[in-house]
Scaffold this active site. Structure first.
Site, PDB file in Angstrom:
ATOM      1  N   ARG A   1       0.854  -1.195   0.000  1.00 34.17           N
ATOM      2  CA  ARG A   1       0.000   0.000   0.000  1.00 34.17           C
ATOM      3  C   ARG A   1       0.889   1.243   0.000  1.00 34.17           C
ATOM      4  NH1 ARG A   1      -2.590  -3.934   2.798  1.00 34.17           N
ATOM      5  NH2 ARG A   1      -4.866  -4.010   2.799  1.00 34.17           N
TER       6      ARG A   1
ATOM      7  N   HIS B   1      -0.130   3.273   4.752  1.00 36.52           N
ATOM      8  CA  HIS B   1      -0.699   2.209   5.592  1.00 36.52           C
ATOM      9  C   HIS B   1      -0.205   0.828   5.149  1.00 36.52           C
ATOM     10  CE1 HIS B   1      -3.750   4.802   7.653  1.00 36.52           C
ATOM     11  NE2 HIS B   1      -3.648   5.490   6.538  1.00 36.52           N
TER      12      HIS B   1
ATOM     13  N   ARG C   1      -8.749  -3.855   9.980  1.00 33.81           N
ATOM     14  CA  ARG C   1      -7.291  -3.775   9.805  1.00 33.81           C
ATOM     15  C   ARG C   1      -6.758  -2.496  10.447  1.00 33.81           C
ATOM     16  NH1 ARG C   1      -3.514  -1.694   5.974  1.00 33.81           N
ATOM     17  NH2 ARG C   1      -1.644  -2.964   5.817  1.00 33.81           N
TER      18      ARG C   1
ATOM     19  N   ASN D   1      -9.124   6.493  11.242  1.00 33.19           N
ATOM     20  CA  ASN D   1      -7.827   6.545  11.917  1.00 33.19           C
ATOM     21  C   ASN D   1      -8.045   6.575  13.420  1.00 33.19           C
ATOM     22  OD1 ASN D   1      -6.123   6.585   9.685  1.00 33.19           O
ATOM     23  ND2 ASN D   1      -6.047   8.822   9.574  1.00 33.19           N
TER      24      ASN D   1
ATOM     25  N   TYR E   1      -9.149   5.468  -3.408  1.00 31.99           N
ATOM     26  CA  TYR E   1      -9.039   4.092  -2.913  1.00 31.99           C
ATOM     27  C   TYR E   1      -9.344   3.065  -3.992  1.00 31.99           C
ATOM     28  CZ  TYR E   1      -8.443   5.984   1.742  1.00 31.99           C
ATOM     29  OH  TYR E   1      -7.956   6.656   2.828  1.00 31.99           O
TER      30      TYR E   1
HETATM   31 FE1  HDD Z   1      -6.250   6.981   3.250  1.00 28.21          FE
HETATM   32  C1  HDD Z   1      -5.237   3.793   2.842  1.00 28.21           C
HETATM   33  C2  HDD Z   1      -7.354   6.230   6.434  1.00 28.21           C
HETATM   34  C3  HDD Z   1      -6.933  10.304   3.821  1.00 28.21           C
HETATM   35  C4  HDD Z   1      -5.611   7.639   0.032  1.00 28.21           C
HETATM   36  N1  HDD Z   1      -6.264   5.341   4.414  1.00 28.21           N
HETATM   37  C5  HDD Z   1      -5.804   4.109   4.062  1.00 28.21           C
HETATM   38  C6  HDD Z   1      -5.997   3.193   5.141  1.00 28.21           C
HETATM   39  C7  HDD Z   1      -6.596   3.881   6.154  1.00 28.21           C
HETATM   40  C8  HDD Z   1      -6.769   5.232   5.692  1.00 28.21           C
HETATM   41  C9  HDD Z   1      -6.995   3.345   7.496  1.00 28.21           C
HETATM   42  C10 HDD Z   1      -5.573   1.739   5.143  1.00 28.21           C
HETATM   43  C11 HDD Z   1      -6.707   0.841   4.759  1.00 28.21           C
HETATM   44  C12 HDD Z   1      -6.272  -0.599   4.870  1.00 28.21           C
HETATM   45  O1  HDD Z   1      -6.079  -1.061   6.009  1.00 28.21           O
HETATM   46  O2  HDD Z   1      -6.124  -1.215   3.828  1.00 28.21           O
HETATM   47  N2  HDD Z   1      -6.925   8.071   4.854  1.00 28.21           N
HETATM   48  C13 HDD Z   1      -7.430   7.555   6.003  1.00 28.21           C
HETATM   49  C14 HDD Z   1      -8.076   8.608   6.749  1.00 28.21           C
HETATM   50  C15 HDD Z   1      -7.936   9.750   6.013  1.00 28.21           C
HETATM   51  C16 HDD Z   1      -7.230   9.415   4.817  1.00 28.21           C
HETATM   52  C17 HDD Z   1      -8.782   8.428   8.072  1.00 28.21           C
HETATM   53  C18 HDD Z   1      -8.412  11.144   6.316  1.00 28.21           C
HETATM   54  C19 HDD Z   1      -9.414  11.418   7.044  1.00 28.21           C
HETATM   55  N3  HDD Z   1      -6.227   8.678   2.149  1.00 28.21           N
HETATM   56  C20 HDD Z   1      -6.582   9.939   2.549  1.00 28.21           C
HETATM   57  C21 HDD Z   1      -6.576  10.830   1.409  1.00 28.21           C
HETATM   58  C22 HDD Z   1      -6.218  10.070   0.327  1.00 28.21           C
HETATM   59  C23 HDD Z   1      -5.997   8.729   0.809  1.00 28.21           C
HETATM   60  C24 HDD Z   1      -6.917  12.305   1.463  1.00 28.21           C
HETATM   61  C25 HDD Z   1      -6.050  10.467  -1.104  1.00 28.21           C
HETATM   62  C26 HDD Z   1      -6.636  11.487  -1.675  1.00 28.21           C
HETATM   63  N4  HDD Z   1      -5.467   5.929   1.741  1.00 28.21           N
HETATM   64  C27 HDD Z   1      -5.346   6.389   0.471  1.00 28.21           C
HETATM   65  C28 HDD Z   1      -4.907   5.336  -0.514  1.00 28.21           C
HETATM   66  C29 HDD Z   1      -4.790   4.073   0.399  1.00 28.21           C
HETATM   67  C30 HDD Z   1      -5.166   4.617   1.763  1.00 28.21           C
HETATM   68  C31 HDD Z   1      -3.742   5.700  -1.336  1.00 28.21           C
HETATM   69  C32 HDD Z   1      -3.501   3.291   0.354  1.00 28.21           C
HETATM   70  C33 HDD Z   1      -3.864   1.849   0.330  1.00 28.21           C
HETATM   71  C34 HDD Z   1      -5.286   1.842   0.143  1.00 28.21           C
HETATM   72  O3  HDD Z   1      -5.748   3.120   0.049  1.00 28.21           O
HETATM   73  O4  HDD Z   1      -5.999   0.868   0.048  1.00 28.21           O
HETATM   74  O5  HDD Z   1      -5.846   5.170  -1.501  1.00 28.21           O
END
Ligand code: HDD
Length: 690
Positions: free
Chosen positions: A73, A76, A113, A149, A363
């Site tokens: 990822r 995370h 997770r 989070n 996502y």
């Molecule tokens: Fe995110 C993963 C939580 C903002 C883009 N995020 C990811 C995961 C968590 C969060 C818990 C791991 C999920 C797992 O266990 O597979 N993220 C948050 C929270 C945010 C947040 C609580 C703000 C309130 N995230 C955020 C933004 C973006 C992303 C603003 C992009 C615009 N996040 C991602 C991602 C990930 C991710 C790149 C990486 C792996 C995945 O999604 O599955 O899309």
């Protein structure tokens, strides 16, 4: 220590039983089901001759191995998960049409997770970082992902800044370090140039960023979401998870030491708790409020850098999640699980929070590169447990076999199958939206400091000390002085006393930049609900007592500690100079859980030093033993000791006379030790030792 029931490595073909050897053992086969006669040697010409390309079995095995990894990822990457179940306390049909929240009889399977954000998959668990708290509810109306989070706010207000934020915290691209930490120039440069990060920085420098256990962490949906009931009435909501065990954290020095001693500290803790049947629980609540209420707040509920103090909108408990099953296979489940905030069910909808809206795109998109196919929903952990069907077809790794002539709708050829259902289907909340196309940040998002101040001023003294120490540590790692002076300028706007302590620690008093807030900073009333220690339960449930023992240690004392701990749902582990079996004072064989040099006291919540007298001299010469005791004291633990341990206590310079939390177990009852241990830490000691 924990025993996970062994599961079969077999992938028996559909309807097929594995082949069996003459001794009744399942037969090793190739991926095509061909029984393998020899898995030890490659096909060669003669015993010492060249290998043959013909060896299709060797090539299949190596090729598969070569392709075992998928991209981790992008954030995370390091995480750990478990299965469980969610059940509503009562019907919340007045709030939402989501059926998993409307029927208290319904048990909804979940997969949860936890993760760190910045580090790669192989980084350590106890890094200072936000923890992800992502829950997939396999509801009867489809999968609902609550991707939150362990902190209720975020660094940025608009998703377009996310790549910059993450690039700044990840290792610098030229040198590829530092790993899994924010204590470096690029991160602090970025956040100090984005004042909207100030509130989140308070959280990330606080003890919340070094949780004692995933089981002892709060979770938050962060954004404002909507709930809509069957009548179409809508309220805004903020999601909260509250752990049954209470919210507890490590001390920074402890976190650093655990990082070396047991990089898997948090995942081991979760795995072991579930294996021993000590299932972690969280209560899911919402703060529900109307749009009219939202308009009255002096912050914008669409701004993810703001929280709503519970004193203003209290929590409504919805139900309980219990995690009761470890995964069978880490890769298949934990690595391949794909969470998307866009996975919602009828009755739950989004708000216009621009950060949330950005996430709705990101996502799904990332799963395509991580899992390699739009069919990732067919992977068992991602597959809805309710029926699902549509006319999406084909693609890499299509594992279903859709039948029939037609793959479009509407159609008149395939009568009777797959039609929309306006009654049961998902409807977006019909909010009125109008306006010009713009790239602007709303003025209502402009107050960057008031809630940072609110958070800092709502903390207890130890929590405030830790925040200041966190800033000093991280800024102390920044090589560029201009970043430090800029951050000190921001801290002046948050709270002058905090800025002074940090400046003093850095040796930079009077060097803060002058930074003018865009809007006046408010002195808002403190929110005691934000302090984890102010509301910490007096309990050692789920915690660990480490007992340092030797050959001949007092069997009665060990038994008494075990009994008292069990009554409080705590765990006792024995640490000995040697890992092999030994005899206690009663002559009974004891199997220590840990070898002293591999189990520093930082791994335990509270400790007892209980050696047998004749073995004390040997321990006095072991730095591992002295450090064990000294660190336990420095980490503010309650320490029980026996008379025989006195020379060790003296060498570790741990005061025993009248020292709170240092308990002579020859005089006091084990019950006193347990009672003091329920305080979690002896905070009053902190200013003496640090
Ligand atoms: Fe995110 C993963 C939580 C903002 C883009 N995020 C990811 C995961 C968590 C969060 C818990 C791991 C999920 C797992 O266990 O597979 N993220 C948050 C929270 C945010 C947040 C609580 C703000 C309130 N995230 C955020 C933004 C973006 C992303 C603003 C992009 C615009 N996040 C991602 C991602 C990930 C991710 C790149 C990486 C792996 C995945 O999604 O599955 O899309």
């Amino acid at each position: 220590m924990a025993k996970k029931s062994s599961t079969s490595p077999l992938n028996a073909g559909k309807g097929g039983e594995p082949h069996q050897t003459a001794t009744g053992k399942p037969v090793l086969t190739t991926n095509q089901g061909l029984p393998v006669a020899d898995d030890q040697n490659t096909l060669t010409v003669g015993p010492r001759g060249p290998q043959l390309l013909e060896d299709f079995m060797m090539r299949e095995k190596i090729t598969h191995f070569d392709h075992e990894r998928i991209p981790e990822r992008v954030v995370h990457a390091r995480g750990y998960a478990a299965h469980g179940c969610f059940q509503a306390y009562e019907s919340h049909a007045d709030l939402t049409a989501a059926d998993f929240l409307s029927d208290p009889k319904k048990k909804t399977p979940v997969f949860c997770r936890f993760s760190t954000v910045a580090g790669s998959q192989g980084s350590h668990d106890t890094a200072r970082d936000v923890r992800g708290f992502a829950v997939k509810f396999y509801t009867e109306q489809g999968n609902y992902d609550l991707v939150g989070n362990n902190m209720p706010v975020f660094f940025i207000q608009d998703g377009i800044k996310f790549p910059d934020l993450i690039h700044s915290v990840k290792p610098a691209p030229d040198r590829a370090f530092p790993q899994a930490q924010s204590a470096h120039d690029t991160f602090w440069d970025f956040v100090s140039l984005n004042a909207e990060a100030m509130h989140m920085l308070m959280w990330i420098m606080s003890d919340r960023a070094i949780p004692r256990s995933f089981r002892m962490m709060e979770g938050f949906g962060v954004h404002t979401f909507r709930m809509i009931n069957q009548k179409g009435e809508s309220k805004f909501v903020k999601f909260h998870w509250r752990p049954k065990l209470g919210t507890f954290s490590l001390i920074w020095d402890e976190a650093v030491k655990i990082g070396g001693a047991d990089p898997d500290f948090n995942r081991r803790d979760l795995f072991n708790a579930i294996e021993r049947g000590d299932y972690p629980e969280w209560e899911l609540s919402v703060q529900a409020f109307t749009e009219e209420q939202a308009n009255e707040f002096d912050f914008d509920v669409l701004d993810a850098t703001k929280l709503i103090p519970e004193e203003i909108v209290p929590l409504t408990p919805l139900g309980k999640m219990v995690l009761d099953r470890n995964v069978d296979n880490f890769f298949a489940e934990t690595e391949q699980v794909a969470f998307c905030p866009s996975h919602v069910v009828p009755g739950i909808d989004f708000s216009n929070d621009p950060l949330l809206q950005g996430r709705l795109f990101s996502y799904l998109d990332t799963q395509l590169s991580r899992l390699g196919s739009p069919n990732f929903h067919q992977i068992p952990v991602n597959k809805p447990k309710c029926p699902f069907a549509n006319f999406q077809r084909d693609g890499h790794m299509q594992t279903e076999v859709p039948t029939g002539r037609v793959a479009n709708e509407p159609n008149s050829l395939d009568d009777g199958l797959l039609r929309e259902d306006p009654k049961r289907g998902f409807h977006s909340h019909p909010s009125d939206e109008a306006g010009s196309k713009l790239r602007v940040r709303p003025e209502s998002f402009a107050d960057y400091y008031s809630q940072a101040r609110l958070f800092y001023r709502s903390m207890t003294e130890p929590e405030q000390r830790h925040i200041a120490a966190g800033f000093a540590f991280e800024l102390g790692k920044c090589e560029e002085a201009k970043i430090r002076t800029r951050m000190l300028g921001h801290l002046q706007n948050v709270d002058a006393s905090l800025a002074d302590v940090v400046a003093e620690s850095l040796g930079m008093k009077g060097q803060a930049d002058d930074i003018s807030p865009r809007v006046p900073v408010q002195d808002v009333d403190a929110s005691p609900a934000l302090s984890q220690y102010a509301k910490a339960p007096k309990s050692i449930a789920g915690k660990k007592i480490g007992v340092l023992v030797t050959e001949g240690s007092d069997s009665k004392l060990i038994a008494a500690i075990r009994k008292a701990a069990k009554a409080e749902q705590a765990v006792v582990e024995l640490i000995a100079p040697k890992i092999g079996p030994m005899k206690d004072s009663s002559g009974k064989t004891v199997h220590p859980d840990h070898f002293l040099s591999g189990a520093p006291s930082s791994l335990f919540d509270n400790v007892v030093v209980a050696p047998e007298k004749s073995h004390v001299d040997a321990l006095l010469n072991q730095s591992a033993a002295i450090d064990w005791i000294r660190d336990a004291f420095g980490h503010l633990k309650v320490i029980g000791y026996t008379a025989a341990a006195m020379p060790l206590m003296e060498k570790a310079a741990v005061p025993t006379e009248g020292e709170v939390g240092v308990i002579d177990l020859t005089n006091a009852k084990v019950a006193d030790f347990i009672e003091q241990a329920k305080e979690h830490r002896i905070w009053a000691r902190e200013t003496e030792v640090r």
